[in-house]
Every structure is written in C-alpha cells, then in structure tokens.
Design a protein around this motif. Structure first.
Motif, PDB file in Angstrom:
ATOM      1  N   ARG A  75     -13.473 -25.601 -86.157  1.00 34.07           N
ATOM      2  CA  ARG A  75     -13.550 -26.251 -85.081  1.00 34.07           C
ATOM      3  C   ARG A  75     -13.219 -27.709 -85.224  1.00 34.07           C
ATOM      4  NH1 ARG A  75     -11.998 -23.176 -80.444  1.00 34.07           N
ATOM      5  NH2 ARG A  75     -12.025 -20.998 -81.367  1.00 34.07           N
ATOM      6  N   ALA A  76     -12.588 -28.394 -84.366  1.00 32.39           N
ATOM      7  CA  ALA A  76     -12.345 -29.874 -84.395  1.00 32.39           C
ATOM      8  C   ALA A  76     -13.738 -30.602 -84.485  1.00 32.39           C
ATOM      9  CB  ALA A  76     -11.177 -30.261 -83.487  1.00 32.39           C
ATOM     10  N   GLY A  77     -13.856 -31.452 -85.198  1.00 33.56           N
ATOM     11  CA  GLY A  77     -15.037 -32.275 -85.056  1.00 33.56           C
ATOM     12  C   GLY A  77     -14.603 -33.579 -84.218  1.00 33.56           C
ATOM     13  N   TYR A  78     -15.738 -34.364 -83.750  1.00 35.14           N
ATOM     14  CA  TYR A  78     -15.401 -35.583 -83.010  1.00 35.14           C
ATOM     15  C   TYR A  78     -14.520 -36.607 -83.542  1.00 35.14           C
ATOM     16  CZ  TYR A  78     -16.618 -39.190 -79.826  1.00 35.14           C
ATOM     17  OH  TYR A  78     -16.564 -40.313 -78.673  1.00 35.14           O
ATOM     18  N   TYR A  79     -14.967 -36.822 -84.919  1.00 34.07           N
ATOM     19  CA  TYR A  79     -14.184 -38.006 -85.662  1.00 34.07           C
ATOM     20  C   TYR A  79     -12.810 -37.419 -86.505  1.00 34.07           C
ATOM     21  CZ  TYR A  79     -17.790 -41.310 -84.320  1.00 34.07           C
ATOM     22  OH  TYR A  79     -18.585 -42.160 -83.453  1.00 34.07           O
ATOM     23  N   GLY A  80     -12.869 -36.102 -86.519  1.00 29.41           N
ATOM     24  CA  GLY A  80     -11.666 -35.398 -87.424  1.00 29.41           C
ATOM     25  C   GLY A  80     -11.995 -34.015 -87.924  1.00 29.41           C
ATOM     26  N   THR A  81     -11.252 -33.352 -88.482  1.00 28.29           N
ATOM     27  CA  THR A  81     -11.259 -32.379 -88.841  1.00 28.29           C
ATOM     28  C   THR A  81     -10.864 -32.146 -90.493  1.00 28.29           C
ATOM     29  OG1 THR A  81     -11.080 -31.051 -86.684  1.00 28.29           O
ATOM     30  CG2 THR A  81     -10.925 -29.660 -88.640  1.00 28.29           C
ATOM     31  N   PRO A  82     -11.492 -32.304 -91.268  1.00 29.74           N
ATOM     32  CA  PRO A  82     -11.165 -32.386 -92.711  1.00 29.74           C
ATOM     33  C   PRO A  82     -10.435 -31.092 -93.222  1.00 29.74           C
ATOM     34  CG  PRO A  82     -13.527 -31.994 -92.887  1.00 29.74           C
ATOM     35  CD  PRO A  82     -13.069 -32.214 -91.416  1.00 29.74           C
ATOM     36  N   CYS A  93      -4.857 -30.373 -88.724  1.00 27.67           N
ATOM     37  CA  CYS A  93      -5.144 -31.475 -87.306  1.00 27.67           C
ATOM     38  C   CYS A  93      -4.954 -32.927 -87.771  1.00 27.67           C
ATOM     39  CB  CYS A  93      -6.337 -31.370 -86.850  1.00 27.67           C
ATOM     40  SG  CYS A  93      -6.706 -29.200 -86.268  1.00 27.67           S
ATOM     41  N   ASP A  94      -4.184 -33.508 -86.895  1.00 30.98           N
ATOM     42  CA  ASP A  94      -4.142 -34.921 -87.147  1.00 30.98           C
ATOM     43  C   ASP A  94      -5.130 -35.636 -86.605  1.00 30.98           C
ATOM     44  OD1 ASP A  94      -1.605 -34.836 -88.150  1.00 30.98           O
ATOM     45  OD2 ASP A  94      -0.423 -34.914 -86.370  1.00 30.98           O
ATOM     46  N   SER A  95      -5.296 -37.177 -86.659  1.00 29.82           N
ATOM     47  CA  SER A  95      -6.456 -37.975 -86.265  1.00 29.82           C
ATOM     48  C   SER A  95      -6.564 -38.236 -84.978  1.00 29.82           C
ATOM     49  CB  SER A  95      -6.332 -39.421 -86.995  1.00 29.82           C
ATOM     50  OG  SER A  95      -6.126 -39.348 -88.402  1.00 29.82           O
ATOM     51  N   PRO A  96      -7.935 -38.025 -84.673  1.00 23.67           N
ATOM     52  CA  PRO A  96      -8.197 -38.381 -83.206  1.00 23.67           C
ATOM     53  C   PRO A  96      -8.248 -39.863 -83.190  1.00 23.67           C
ATOM     54  CG  PRO A  96     -10.255 -37.735 -84.333  1.00 23.67           C
ATOM     55  CD  PRO A  96      -9.126 -37.216 -85.186  1.00 23.67           C
ATOM     56  N   PHE A  97      -8.228 -40.505 -82.042  1.00 24.64           N
ATOM     57  CA  PHE A  97      -8.427 -41.797 -82.066  1.00 24.64           C
ATOM     58  C   PHE A  97      -9.560 -42.461 -82.225  1.00 24.64           C
ATOM     59  CE2 PHE A  97      -4.135 -42.152 -80.239  1.00 24.64           C
ATOM     60  CZ  PHE A  97      -3.658 -43.303 -80.163  1.00 24.64           C
ATOM     61  N   THR A  98     -10.577 -41.533 -82.238  1.00 23.37           N
ATOM     62  CA  THR A  98     -11.943 -42.240 -82.618  1.00 23.37           C
ATOM     63  C   THR A  98     -12.085 -42.269 -84.145  1.00 23.37           C
ATOM     64  OG1 THR A  98     -12.492 -39.736 -82.762  1.00 23.37           O
ATOM     65  CG2 THR A  98     -13.191 -40.852 -80.677  1.00 23.37           C
ATOM     66  N   LEU A  99     -11.293 -41.515 -84.937  1.00 20.15           N
ATOM     67  CA  LEU A  99     -11.129 -41.855 -86.129  1.00 20.15           C
ATOM     68  C   LEU A  99     -10.644 -43.016 -86.961  1.00 20.15           C
ATOM     69  CD1 LEU A  99     -11.480 -41.244 -89.449  1.00 20.15           C
ATOM     70  CD2 LEU A  99      -9.711 -39.537 -89.043  1.00 20.15           C
TER      71      LEU A  99
END
Length: 562
Positions: free
Chosen positions: A73-80, A84-90
C-alpha cells in the motif's frame, strides 16, 4: 473526458499550487557573485504524480484502493521498491530539504530530466498538457529553491518529458518551443534559438571557468523511432546536428581554457544509443578528454558507472552501410536485467594496470533517482577542487595523433560516395589529452568525490504524514582520512571540508576514525585513473568479493535487480 480534464485541473491547481503559465524570469540583480564552495548537486528522475493516493495499491500504480488483495500500500511520502511514482509530498520534501540543508554549500545544480509521471496506468493516460504542467511545477520549485539564490540550474529533457513517451520529432516543434518557455530562466538568452531547434544548450556555471552542456539525448536514444539515429550519410539528422553543435562548443570552450561537465538524461552506451550516435559521442568524449571533467546522466534509476573506451570506436561495416541490427547485444542483456553482470564482464576486459593508456578512456556516472520506482529516493553532492592556479591546455600531447574508427574507409569515403562529406570521412582530428588535465589528476576544477544521500526504506514506508522521512548518507567515494584536516596542517582553519561536518553521521565527525562502512571505495578523487582502478578492483572475483557485494548493494539500494 471533460470530467477527467476538470478533475486534473482541480488536482493541480488546488492541491499542488501550480504556477501561472508564464515564462520564469529572474532579475539580473539576483545573480550576485557567490563565494565558491567547491560542491554541486546532481538530481534526476523526480517523476511527480498528481494522481498518487496514500493507501492505494501498488498494482494500480498507487492510484486506487483496489485490488484489496494487494498487500503493498502506498505510503504518505512514497512507496519504495514499487512501480509507483512520486507523490508531491516527496518531491516537495526533497527540494525543501535541499533548500534548508544544502543551498549554502553548493555552487550549481545539474538536473537531468524526467519531471512527469510514467505512463503506467491505462485508466489515466498522460496528456501533453499534463506533462508540460508537471514540468512547470518543478521548474517553478527549482527556481524558488536555487536560481532565486543565485545558484545556476542546468536542466535537460527526459524521455518521459515528451508525448508520446520516447518519441521526439526533429525540431523546431511544439515540444522544443514549450520547453524554451518553461526553462527560459535557466537557458542563456543567446542559446534560446538553438534550444528551440533541438532542446540542447550550454551555459557557464562558473563564468570563464566551468560550463555545463545540457544534451537532448532523445535524438540519440534508440527507442526514438522518429529520427534516423545519426546515420553517417544524413547530415541533417537531428542527432548529427546536435553533435556538430557539440563539437563547436567543446572546441570553443577548450580554446578559452575552460572545463566542461557533460549532462543529459539517457546515458551513452551501445544499448541506449543508436550505434552511430554512440560512436560519435564516444569519439568526441575522448578527443576532448582534457576539457571534459565528466559525464553525468540519469534515466536508469540504478547507481553505477560505465567506461567509454577507444575500442568502442570499432563500428561493424554493416552499421556504416545503414543496415545493421539496431538491437545490440548490450541492449538485449539490459532487457534481461543483467546490468550488474554485464558491468563486471566489461570491467574484466580491462588491461592490467601497467598496460593502461588513460588517453583511451572516459567515465560516465549514472545517478539513482528521486522517484522510489523501483528503489529509494536519492541525490548526489559532488565535490571538486577549487584550489591552485589555472592551467591552459591548448597544446595537445596528441597533436596530429588520431585514434578514430579503424575499419577500412577507402571504399566508403571514395570520391562521389554518399559518405564523402560526412564527419566520418573528414580529415583526422587530433586527440586533446593531457595527464595533467583535471580529468586525469587532482588539479584545479578536478572532481574529487561525491556523497550520496537517500531515504531509508523504513522511513519511507510510513503511512503517517506526521512522521516525516529524512535523507541520510548512504555512502561516499572519499577515503575517511580526507574528511578532516591532516594532523600536520599548517593552517587548519583554511581546510576545505569535502563534506560539511553537519552532513556526516556522528561516527564520521571524529577525526581519529580510519575506517567506515560509509567509505567502501576509498577513492582519492574522481579522475579517470581512479575510476579505471575501481573498475579493475571490481573485476577481481576473489580479492574483492566484499567490494563487489557493496557495489551491487548500492546499485540496487538493497533491492532486487530489475
């Protein structure tokens, strides 16, 4: 479709505070002369994704909750280690971190492309407007963080910065015109016309001393089927036009006694570039070895380096005739995820140390990405020599000596042939190499080392927006004893720390330490002889097994090869 466009507009404008669609200008008063720090940043492959949703599944490329059976599942700051690509939070966290922690310690920024998401979700296909908008968002942020403080930024075009992905027609075209607007603040005004034609330019990041060339590698990239691939007989091929321009640029910088960093998105290799493009680039890299400080690229998302060698200038005769198979053995190996094995095999073919002629080599550094697809968010801080006096390298030790492609040219270059007027049939040009040049020895402007930082997996996996991640030193190329003033230093106060102490782990702040897990390579500098020596060490299966394991671990940041 109208509803989807409305949703996209709301996502951009409300959640990510997108800038107005106008060129970015910076007042000349903000170009105040800064004291040199002897460091610069290389950052690449940010891939922001406006549709990224914390808690979404990896199989949906982190866009939707389904399928529920997907445990990742996708993390708040990204998924290592995901697709999945980068959220803007990252991306915002990364650039804000660099703003707060590093802008006072660097001189310029090399930014090597891919500033839009991958086209990996059929339910949310990319559009040209989205790609441009994402690039404008990041350009605005790079302007705010770096350029507004007088720190030059040198961007380059990535294969995901165009639509269709990997395809770019010869310019001028809509894409080159759009990016000339998006990057107007980064491109010198005299270079705009050339950029509009081909999306490449050069700029002086340290006036009259160091320039950076930003290449448009899309015109060399073998997946771009909209171009001919630098065919010898096609003088108007966009790849050939770019390389003709590059030859003029390097010659001009050399005559001025300046040094140059080469930069771009897709790294030069027989598997990435069309055969003729690669040979021309390799030939120029070696011919101007005394001028070029190094080659910095991204795209691969894998931390490694490769060597350009004189033997790479051997072109099969069928390639010259334009009938060769474009899928070289190297590209086939890469498609089978055998990059590490391929690199070790290449390094194993190097001559023994005593037989090495360093005139025949150049080094390409490929940095890992900010996007955690498929590894961990990373960036590099390079350190270079800012001490000593300048030296001009106008008289080549190789004057009149040529080491170009060695196959029989007599037939291909005969009078009246299709190749007669091509670069391949021009009079032989001398190689400009010098053992005292900063690409070969620790002299003024020579690259000394880099420190690579990343966000650890556990910190990125968190689903909480309260627990922010943090960049930590992953490793460095320096020997430990280079981090602190020597014990017999006459003037310790004038010692230039390669890495500011506050950016080091506590274990490395102690000047008495002699070994560290953060210093696996112990490289005295990043000159060509040092890189070749590291490659030779990696080629020793028995003596350097520990080093090989560390090298492979850093390549994939603890993840699987893929």
């Amino acid at each position: 479709m109208a509803l989807k466009a409305l949703v996209l507009a709301l996502v951009f404008n409300e959640l990510y505070a997108a800038p107005a669609q106008v060129p970015l200008d910076i007042p000349s008063t903000q170009y105040a002369k800064r004291k040199l720090q002897g460091r610069f940043l290389h950052i690449t492959d940010m891939h922001p994704d406006p549709y990224y949703r914390p808690g979404a599944s990896e199989k949906s490329a982190c866009h939707r909750k389904k399928p529920k059976k997907d445990k990742t599942r996708a993390g708040y700051y990204g998924t290592p280690f995901s697709d999945c690509d980068s959220p803007f939070t990252l991306t915002n966290f990364t650039l804000d971190y660099l703003d707060k922690k590093w802008t006072s310690d660097i001189d310029f920024v090399i930014w090597t492309g891919d500033n839009a998401r991958h086209d990996n979700d059929r339910k949310l296909p990319r559009t040209p407007d989205e790609i441009y908008h994402l690039n404008r968002v990041l350009a605005n942020k790079m302007h705010e963080v770096f350029l507004s403080k007088g720190i030059p930024v040198v961007p380059s075009l990535g294969n995901n910065d165009v639509w269709l992905q990997n395809i770019l027609m010869p310019g001028p075209n809509d894409i080159t015109h759009e990016f000339s607007s998006i990057w107007k603040a980064f491109i010198p005004f005299p270079s705009l016309q050339v950029f509009q034609r081909g999306a490449y330019f050069s700029t002086e990041v340290i006036p009259n001393e160091i320039a950076v060339v930003s290449l448009n590698t899309m015109y060399f990239y073998e997946r771009n089927k909209a171009v001919g691939g630098c065919e010898f007989k096609d003088r108007d091929d966009p790849g050939n036009l770019q390389l003709d321009w590059l030859d003029v640029q390097l010659d001009a910088y050399r005559r001025r006694g300046m040094k140059v960093w080469m930069s771009g998105h897709v790294p030069p290799s027989p598997g990435n570039y069309f055969p003729e493009c690669y040979v021309r680039y390799a030939e120029m890299s070696l011919r101007y070895q005394d001028t070029i400080l190094g080659h910095l690229f991204g795209h691969m998302n894998v931390d490694h380096f490769t060597l350009i060698e004189a033997r790479d200038l051997e072109i099969p005769a069928e390639d010259v005739q334009g009938s060769a198979n474009r899928s070289s053995p190297i590209s086939v190996l890469k498609k089978k995820n055998r990059l590490y094995k391929e690199l070790i095999e290449d390094f194993s073919d190097l001559p023994k140390s005593k037989k090495i002629d360093y005139d025949e080599y150049a080094v390409v550094n490929i940095s890992p990405s900010v996007v955690p697809n498929p590894y961990l968010p990373s960036f590099r801080i390079f350190t270079y020599n800012i001490t000593g006096g300048p030296k001009k390298y106008l008289d080549s030790q190789r004057k009149g000596h040529y080491r170009g492609p060695t196959m029989d040219r007599k037939k291909a270059c005969r009078k009246g042939s299709a190749y007669q007027d091509t670069w391949w049939c021009q009079p032989h040009k001398p190689w400009h190499s010098d053992a005292d040049a900063p690409s070969r020895t620790n002299a003024l402007w020579a690259p000394l080392g880099y420190a690579q930082y990343n966000i650890r997996r556990k910190r990125l996996n968190s689903s909480s927006k309260i627990r922010k991640p943090g960049f930590k030193l992953e490793y460095m190329t320096f020997p430990v004893d280079a981090l602190h003033p020597p014990a017999d230093a006459v003037a310790p106060g004038k010692f230039k720390y390669p890495i500011p102490l506050h950016h080091l782990p506590r274990s490395l702040r102690n000047s008495t330490i002699t070994e560290s897990k953060f210093a696996p390579y112990q490289m005295r500098d990043l000159t060509i002889p040092s890189w070749v020596e590291l490659a030779q060490r990696l080629a020793r299966p028995k003596k350097e097994e520990k080093l090989r394991k560390r090298f492979r671990k850093y390549m994939y940041q603890g993840g699987r090869e893929g």
